[in-house]
Scaffold this motif. Structure first.
Motif, PDB file in Angstrom:
ATOM      1  N   UNK A 249      38.702 -22.139  32.990  1.00  0.00           N
ATOM      2  CA  UNK A 249      38.698 -21.050  34.170  1.00  0.00           C
ATOM      3  C   UNK A 249      37.064 -21.269  34.613  1.00  0.00           C
ATOM      4  N   UNK A 250      35.771 -21.246  33.722  1.00  0.00           N
ATOM      5  CA  UNK A 250      34.753 -21.251  34.309  1.00  0.00           C
ATOM      6  C   UNK A 250      34.210 -22.391  34.974  1.00  0.00           C
ATOM      7  N   UNK A 251      34.990 -23.649  34.571  1.00  0.00           N
ATOM      8  CA  UNK A 251      34.652 -24.932  35.256  1.00  0.00           C
ATOM      9  C   UNK A 251      33.298 -25.578  35.165  1.00  0.00           C
ATOM     10  N   UNK A 252      32.282 -24.756  35.600  1.00  0.00           N
ATOM     11  CA  UNK A 252      30.839 -25.548  35.690  1.00  0.00           C
ATOM     12  C   UNK A 252      30.073 -24.703  34.938  1.00  0.00           C
ATOM     13  N   UNK A 253      28.672 -25.455  34.561  1.00  0.00           N
ATOM     14  CA  UNK A 253      27.464 -24.581  33.928  1.00  0.00           C
ATOM     15  C   UNK A 253      27.009 -23.729  35.038  1.00  0.00           C
ATOM     16  N   UNK A 254      26.782 -22.608  34.913  1.00  0.00           N
ATOM     17  CA  UNK A 254      26.096 -21.728  35.645  1.00  0.00           C
ATOM     18  C   UNK A 254      24.428 -22.059  35.776  1.00  0.00           C
ATOM     19  N   UNK A 255      23.928 -22.825  34.942  1.00  0.00           N
ATOM     20  CA  UNK A 255      22.293 -23.017  34.875  1.00  0.00           C
ATOM     21  C   UNK A 255      22.337 -24.426  35.862  1.00  0.00           C
ATOM     22  N   UNK A 300      31.298 -12.789  38.290  1.00  0.00           N
ATOM     23  CA  UNK A 300      31.647 -12.644  39.716  1.00  0.00           C
ATOM     24  C   UNK A 300      32.789 -13.586  40.307  1.00  0.00           C
ATOM     25  N   UNK A 301      32.829 -14.718  39.733  1.00  0.00           N
ATOM     26  CA  UNK A 301      33.608 -15.733  40.210  1.00  0.00           C
ATOM     27  C   UNK A 301      34.895 -15.809  39.601  1.00  0.00           C
ATOM     28  N   UNK A 306      42.728 -11.830  35.110  1.00  0.00           N
ATOM     29  CA  UNK A 306      42.495 -11.133  33.800  1.00  0.00           C
ATOM     30  C   UNK A 306      41.892  -9.940  34.107  1.00  0.00           C
ATOM     31  N   UNK A 307      40.873 -10.113  35.267  1.00  0.00           N
ATOM     32  CA  UNK A 307      39.837  -8.847  35.290  1.00  0.00           C
ATOM     33  C   UNK A 307      40.555  -7.730  36.070  1.00  0.00           C
ATOM     34  N   UNK A 308      39.714  -6.774  36.386  1.00  0.00           N
ATOM     35  CA  UNK A 308      40.500  -5.425  36.777  1.00  0.00           C
ATOM     36  C   UNK A 308      39.800  -5.324  38.125  1.00  0.00           C
TER      37      UNK A 308
END
Length: 398
Positions: A249-255, A300-301, A306-308
């Motif tokens: 779900x996250x896919x990439x490193x945010x850094x 935020x992405x 599953x978020x609200x």
């Protein structure tokens, strides 16, 4: 140590010797001490254990040179807890109580705290001048906490309000949100900008007493608060197969903005109760330095899984209540319903006359009252991260 036979008669240890092997709970190392006759009928090893008071110890003892029916060395194994000294017990009690129940001042601010017996229990006060108050009304002070009363300020409080100037919770001018609220902690009044701040003072009276009455060090002054990595608990582990769905779900490193898995098994950093996955160990220090920033970037992405929150955008707004604070419109209603509470005060958005809309790094955050806007303007990423931890995604401004 004293030695007795099966009939309870003392056995001479004058020719005896022994060794005590001690291990402290949570420590694999063992410490060895020699037991020698003390001339008083016992074997002694003088050791100061005050530094491990309250911790469990395991002791193995071997004695030689003492007559026994088996002819073998005597041995004993014991598990015990090191008792705390009176000084340590008092220090722990003072640390728990924190403030004087009579004056509301921090214990230690007036010298060594004074203990007062209240129905067999010790209550600490800041100085000798408070002792008689406790003795004259023990039921009032038995809990060891100052009484906290709440009232609306009156004309008689005008001078004190002018001296305090701002609310210690919201750093807003007193009177800017209506008649100030008067919260009396012990015998010390604290004035607040609105009723939404009351529970903050009730939860941490010592903190706000110090802020108002000048016992805090530093240049922050009344109402100063800062965000840091210390606002979050952070732990680091390697990801496992159980994290596969979250990694996908996250896919990439945010850094580094690199695909997760491209540099080996992703690193899992828990910021509070939220995982952030990284491409490599080199990115960990970035998260530790700015956890709020990266929480906001990751969460935020991730809407739709599953978020609200409700993803999307809203107009920036044109009707200002005060500078930087905007009235909401029907377009904001889905996002207000998703956010529900003000991130600063943890109050329902309509509890204090709101909701209002403020701008935060290109996003819209909804607040319960104008007083919250200053905190969000000072640290927008912090409050976006607070919402992200709750699964709420702030809409983009257009």
């Amino acid at each position: 140590m004293f030695v007795y036979d099966r009939n309870g008669r003392a056995v001479s240890v004058n020719q005896g010797r022994g060794a005590a092997s001690l291990r402290v709970e949570g420590n694999a190392k063992r410490y060895r001490y020699d037991l020698l006759p003390d001339g008083k009928g016992g074997l002694t090893a003088p050791v100061n254990l005050s530094q491990i008071a309250g911790r469990q110890i395991e002791i193995d003892i071997q004695l030689v040179g003492i007559e026994s029916s088996s002819g073998q060395p005597l041995s004993l194994k014991e598990v015990a807890t090191v008792p705390a000294s009176e000084i340590q017990l008092a220090a722990a009690a003072i640390a728990r109580q924190k403030i004087c129940p009579v004056s509301g001042k921090p214990l230690g601010s007036m010298g060594d705290p004074v203990a007062v017996d209240v129905n067999g229990q010790r209550v600490f006060v800041c100085c000798g001048g408070c002792v008689n108050a406790v003795k004259s009304d023990p039921a009032k002070y038995a809990a060891g906490r100052p009484q906290i009363t709440v009232a609306t300020s009156t004309a008689a409080d005008a001078k004190a309000i002018a001296e305090q100037k701002v609310c210690p919770v919201m750093d807003e001018p007193l009177g800017g949100m209506g008649t100030p609220i008067k919260v009396t902690v012990g015998d010390k009044p604290i004035y607040l900008c609105c009723k939404g701040c009351i529970k903050k003072v009730q939860a941490e009276p010592a903190k706000y007493l110090a802020m108002v009455y000048g016992d805090q060090k530093g240049s922050g002054g009344v109402g100063s608060e800062g965000a840091s990595a210390g606002d979050f608990s952070i732990s680091v582990t390697s990801s496992t197969q159980a994290d596969a769905a979250l990694i996908a779900r996250q896919k990439v490193c945010p850094v580094m903005d690199e695909p997760l898995g491209s540099m080996g098994n992703p690193i899992k950093v828990m910021v509070g109760d939220k995982p952030i996955f990284l491409c490599c160990k080199g990115c960990i220090k970035k998260i530790k330095a700015e956890p709020a920033k990266y929480l906001a970037m990751v969460y935020e992405n991730q809407m739709g899984s599953g978020g609200v929150g409700v993803s999307g955008s809203v107009a920036a707004g044109t009707e200002q209540v005060r500078e930087g604070i905007f009235k909401v419109s029907a377009e904001d209603n889905p996002f207000i319903a998703a956010q529900q509470k003000c991130p600063v005060m943890d109050e329902p958005l309509d509890a204090m006359g709101g909701p209002y809309k403020v701008h935060a790094a290109g996003k819209a955050i909804y607040i319960c009252c104008p007083g919250c806007a200053k905190k969000i303007a000072a640290e927008p990423q912090k409050w976006l991260a607070v919402l992200a931890q709750q699964g709420v995604i702030a809409p983009t401004l257009r």
